[in-house]
Design an enzyme around this catalytic site. Sequence first.
Site, PDB file in Angstrom:
ATOM      1  CE  LYS A 109     -10.159  -7.873   8.017  1.00  0.00           C
ATOM      2  NZ  LYS A 109      -9.135  -7.220   8.782  1.00  0.00           N
ATOM      3  CB  CYS A 122      -3.478  -4.262   2.526  1.00  0.00           C
ATOM      4  SG  CYS A 122      -5.180  -3.718   2.447  1.00  0.00           S
ATOM      5  N   GLY A 124       1.672 -10.835  16.552  1.00  0.00           N
ATOM      6  CA  GLY A 124       2.311  -9.619  16.065  1.00  0.00           C
ATOM      7  C   GLY A 124       3.105  -9.854  14.788  1.00  0.00           C
ATOM      8  CD  GLU A 159      -9.577  -8.017  12.013  1.00  0.00           C
ATOM      9  OE1 GLU A 159      -8.777  -8.522  11.205  1.00  0.00           O
ATOM     10  OE2 GLU A 159      -9.893  -6.804  12.001  1.00  0.00           O
ATOM     11  CB  SER A 215      -0.887   0.019   1.246  1.00  0.00           C
ATOM     12  OG  SER A 215      -1.626  -1.168   1.330  1.00  0.00           O
ATOM     13  CE1 TYR A 274      -5.162  -3.002  15.589  1.00  0.00           C
ATOM     14  CE2 TYR A 274      -7.010  -3.015  14.069  1.00  0.00           C
ATOM     15  CZ  TYR A 274      -6.112  -2.317  14.844  1.00  0.00           C
ATOM     16  OH  TYR A 274      -6.163  -0.958  14.878  1.00  0.00           O
ATOM     17  CB  ILE A 275      -4.253 -11.033  13.274  1.00  0.00           C
ATOM     18  CG1 ILE A 275      -3.771  -9.892  12.365  1.00  0.00           C
ATOM     19  CG2 ILE A 275      -4.315 -12.341  12.503  1.00  0.00           C
ATOM     20  CD1 ILE A 275      -2.412 -10.117  11.718  1.00  0.00           C
ATOM     21  CB  CYS A 288      -7.252  -5.094   4.656  1.00  0.00           C
ATOM     22  SG  CYS A 288      -5.677  -4.357   5.100  1.00  0.00           S
ATOM     23  CG  HIS A 294     -35.548   6.998  14.866  1.00  0.00           C
ATOM     24  ND1 HIS A 294     -34.973   6.481  16.007  1.00  0.00           N
ATOM     25  CD2 HIS A 294     -36.836   6.538  14.832  1.00  0.00           C
ATOM     26  CE1 HIS A 294     -35.893   5.753  16.640  1.00  0.00           C
ATOM     27  NE2 HIS A 294     -37.013   5.776  15.944  1.00  0.00           N
ATOM     28  NE  ARG A 335       2.117 -11.282  25.630  1.00  0.00           N
ATOM     29  CZ  ARG A 335       3.310 -10.965  25.160  1.00  0.00           C
ATOM     30  NH1 ARG A 335       4.308 -11.811  25.247  1.00  0.00           N
ATOM     31  NH2 ARG A 335       3.504  -9.788  24.573  1.00  0.00           N
ATOM     32  CD  GLU A 385     -31.798   6.933  16.656  1.00  0.00           C
ATOM     33  OE1 GLU A 385     -32.395   8.012  16.711  1.00  0.00           O
ATOM     34  OE2 GLU A 385     -32.360   5.861  16.344  1.00  0.00           O
TER      35      GLU A 385
END
Length: 450
Positions: free
Chosen positions: A51, A43, A262, A181, A15, A177-178, A48, A436, A198, A441
């Site tokens: 995924k 990505c 990570g 997800e 990217s 995140y991973i 991204c 609404h 952990r 809202e």
Amino acid sequence: MEDFDYDLFVIGAGSGGVRTARMSAQYGARVAIAEDRQLGGTCVNVGCIPKKFFVYASEFSHAFRDAGSYGWRVGETDFDWPTLRDNKTREIERLNDVYGNLLDNAGVDLVEGRATITGPQSVRVGERQFRTRYILVAVGGWPYVPEFPGREHVISSNEVFYLEHFPRRVAIVGGGYIAVEFAGIFHGLGVDTHLIYRGELFLRGFDRDIRQSLADQMAGQGVDVRFQSHVERVDKNADGTLAVTLAEGDVLEVDAVVYATGRRPMTAGLGLANTAVELTDTGAIVVDDRFRTAEPSIYALGDVIGHMELTPVAIAEGMALSANLFNGGDTTMDYDNIPTAIFSQPPIGTVGLDEDAARERYGDIRVYRTSFRPLKQTLTGGHDKIMMKLIVDAASERVVGCHMLGDEAGEIIQGFAVAMKAGATKADFDATVGVHPTAAEEFVTMRSPV
Ligand code: NDP
């Protein structure tokens, strides 16, 4: 004047690299970009985009579950992994071509192969040597798996995208995140899912109430969420399945173990030793606020600098750098109020500071929080909860944190990020009329601080 082949040689067509290359070429620079895998980087290929396809796939199970309450009789359902995997791969291949065309149309030369930096202004790819005024290192990151007995049996998210056999039971290790997800993806696709983290609560750095509510909801859905849990070893059974021994004593029998602990910058073997470029302990390239390394002709951005590993951040960094180098700019990147979404189930959308960080920075804050059942679930009897929080700096009245856990949180948070970037106060939120009936809202109708 020195005789350069290029004004800019970009290493890594993800990217950040692609955007910098394209923009620089549009400003008139002679640009080359080297890539030794598919165009588009993490990505597009193993992040991204694929995924999100998997998230969509897994969400169908929620729809099938709820459909009956809305009058639909849904027949027997069955999930076919090869169909999803191969349709996904076809679309990714189409995107690889799109990236190639974008570079081509911008006049960027694509050099296929692994690039090595041979000096401050020279790069080698295979047998070819290039002289370049500037080098941009945008090589991204790679999954990191710690050392432990049985490490060779586990996979990372990279491999999940291409699995030959879909697991019936999976253990996911990590709490970022991973991990979160993929726990949602696997569980939604009918896989018996264990999530092993952990620490005391996953998603460190995000708002505590939101994290706790997500943990409760995932456990309520049937994900085996284990905190303060540590993998001691992974053994392969005679039938090819895996046994995960936890330090706490349990042994989990699974078909796959996914480590999401990570990612690390991919700086090894790049030839940086031939330059003055400096690295951090984790291998990230040290840059200043204009992406300059310690070597004046070499720049770096995106995941390899280890700041915020997010595609839109790498793109914004690339826009700033290309303008600085070739369009007379002098821009720095503003890392405040960068919105982000975690595509957990339910998802999280967030921008600004979490409650703890806001209290630390501003001292006197007001917190607005609401939690309610989504309208859609009132007919289905579902147990999901939407949670929303606003954090307000009492002195300035500005909204400094906006957090949501609930369907479409990623879509909803984008607009609020604009408001926060513009410095919106709580009074501005209060003066905004709601849409609404929506969940969003609630962000403009919360009146009483907790
Ligand atoms: P993260 O850095 O987000 O999370 C890593 C997790 O692994 C943490 O929970 C960490 O625990 C844990 N961990 C680290 N080392 C060990 C270890 N030795 N043993 C056990 N657990 C360990 O990394 P991810 O891999 O989840 O994702 C990488 C990055 O990619 C993200 O930070 C994000 O920037 C980006 N990304 C963005 C997405 C999005 O925008 N939706 C989606 C996916 C990725 P602890 O917290 O205790 O340190």
